[in-house]
Design a protein around this motif. Structure first.
Motif, PDB file in Angstrom:
ATOM      1  N   LEU A  40       0.884  -1.161   0.000  1.00  0.00           N
ATOM      2  CA  LEU A  40       0.000   0.000   0.000  1.00  0.00           C
ATOM      3  C   LEU A  40       0.922   1.210   0.000  1.00  0.00           C
ATOM      4  N   VAL A  42       0.913   5.268  -0.401  1.00  0.00           N
ATOM      5  CA  VAL A  42       0.073   6.467  -0.402  1.00  0.00           C
ATOM      6  C   VAL A  42       0.980   7.696  -0.372  1.00  0.00           C
ATOM      7  N   PHE A  65      -3.003   6.766  -4.423  1.00  0.00           N
ATOM      8  CA  PHE A  65      -3.268   5.551  -3.637  1.00  0.00           C
ATOM      9  C   PHE A  65      -3.066   4.355  -4.554  1.00  0.00           C
ATOM     10  N   ARG A  66      -2.072   3.512  -4.211  1.00  0.00           N
ATOM     11  CA  ARG A  66      -1.813   2.316  -5.017  1.00  0.00           C
ATOM     12  C   ARG A  66      -1.622   1.118  -4.101  1.00  0.00           C
ATOM     13  N   THR A  67      -2.254  -0.003  -4.478  1.00  0.00           N
ATOM     14  CA  THR A  67      -2.169  -1.226  -3.684  1.00  0.00           C
ATOM     15  C   THR A  67      -2.310  -2.429  -4.605  1.00  0.00           C
ATOM     16  N   SER A 125       3.340   6.559  -6.207  1.00  0.00           N
ATOM     17  CA  SER A 125       2.099   7.280  -5.960  1.00  0.00           C
ATOM     18  C   SER A 125       2.444   8.769  -5.949  1.00  0.00           C
ATOM     19  N   GLN A 167      -4.815   5.947  -9.707  1.00  0.00           N
ATOM     20  CA  GLN A 167      -4.378   6.238  -8.338  1.00  0.00           C
ATOM     21  C   GLN A 167      -5.209   7.331  -7.673  1.00  0.00           C
ATOM     22  N   GLY A 168      -6.133   7.967  -8.413  1.00  0.00           N
ATOM     23  CA  GLY A 168      -6.948   9.022  -7.834  1.00  0.00           C
ATOM     24  C   GLY A 168      -7.801   9.700  -8.879  1.00  0.00           C
ATOM     25  N   ALA A 185      -9.184   8.824  -3.633  1.00  0.00           N
ATOM     26  CA  ALA A 185      -8.764   7.570  -4.262  1.00  0.00           C
ATOM     27  C   ALA A 185      -9.884   6.899  -5.042  1.00  0.00           C
TER      28      ALA A 185
END
Length: 192
Positions: A40, A42, A65-67, A125, A167-168, A185
């Motif tokens: 995760l 951020v 925000f990347r996961t 991110s 990512q957003g 996000a």
């Protein structure tokens, strides 16, 4: 590296490394454990715009925000680490500095966060865009999520630079002489 804690979910035991500051994730041994990691990443959020006359200004956008968490609606692809080379650089972006005066000024972009190493594709991110106070929104209002717009103008675009999954999202559109919310996000910012 980071703050290390173990937790159990069903029959699985996880080890979490949480970085609130930049540092190094060192993999000393894989052993019989899987080499895959869930991440995760951020980025820092943008700051809101500044107004000197009592009218509105846009709110700052959320950091990118990347996961790759299994089942998450924004999950990206898998990521495996190795004990050779074993050293991964973690960068934690700060929130954007408050907009300075005197006068009316847009907010500042947040800092970029990343998970990087010589044997993986870097997960980046982008910092959130600053809130707008000018028409149209200036370049620093773009970001992982865009800063909110001002005075019936659109906010900054999100997912900039573009990645998939996104990512957003963009900042909202301002109302007459009013500011809108920054993007997040999972959705665009609210209107002014």
């Amino acid at each position: 590296g980071g703050v290390i804690s173990d937790y159990t979910s069903g029959s699985k035991v996880y080890r979490a490394h949480i970085f609130t500051n930049s540092g190094t994730f060192d993999v000393s041994s894989i052993g019989t454990l899987p080499s895959s990691v869930e991440y995760l990443v951020v980025a820092g959020g943008g700051s809101g715009g500044r107004t000197n006359n009592g009218y509105g200004a846009g709110g700052g956008g959320a950091g990118g925000f990347r996961t790759n968490l299994t089942g998450h609606p924004l999950a990206g692809g898998g990521l495996s680490v190795s004990a050779s080379p074993g050293s991964y650089t973690i960068t934690v972006g700060a929130g954007g500095a408050g907009a300075s005066g005197p006068g009316d000024n847009p907010g500042n972009k947040g800092g970029t966060s990343s998970f990087a190493g010589p044997d993986i594709t870097t997960i980046t991110s982008t910092g959130g865009g600053g809130g707008a106070r000018n028409n149209p929104a200036p370049a620093n209002c773009t970001g992982g999520s865009g800063g909110g717009g001002y005075n019936s103008y659109a906010g900054g675009p999100g997912n900039n630079p573009p990645v998939s999954p996104a990512q957003g999202f963009a900042g909202g559109t301002g109302s007459p002489e009013g500011g809108a919310g920054g993007g997040g996000a999972t959705g665009a910012g609210g209107s002014g």
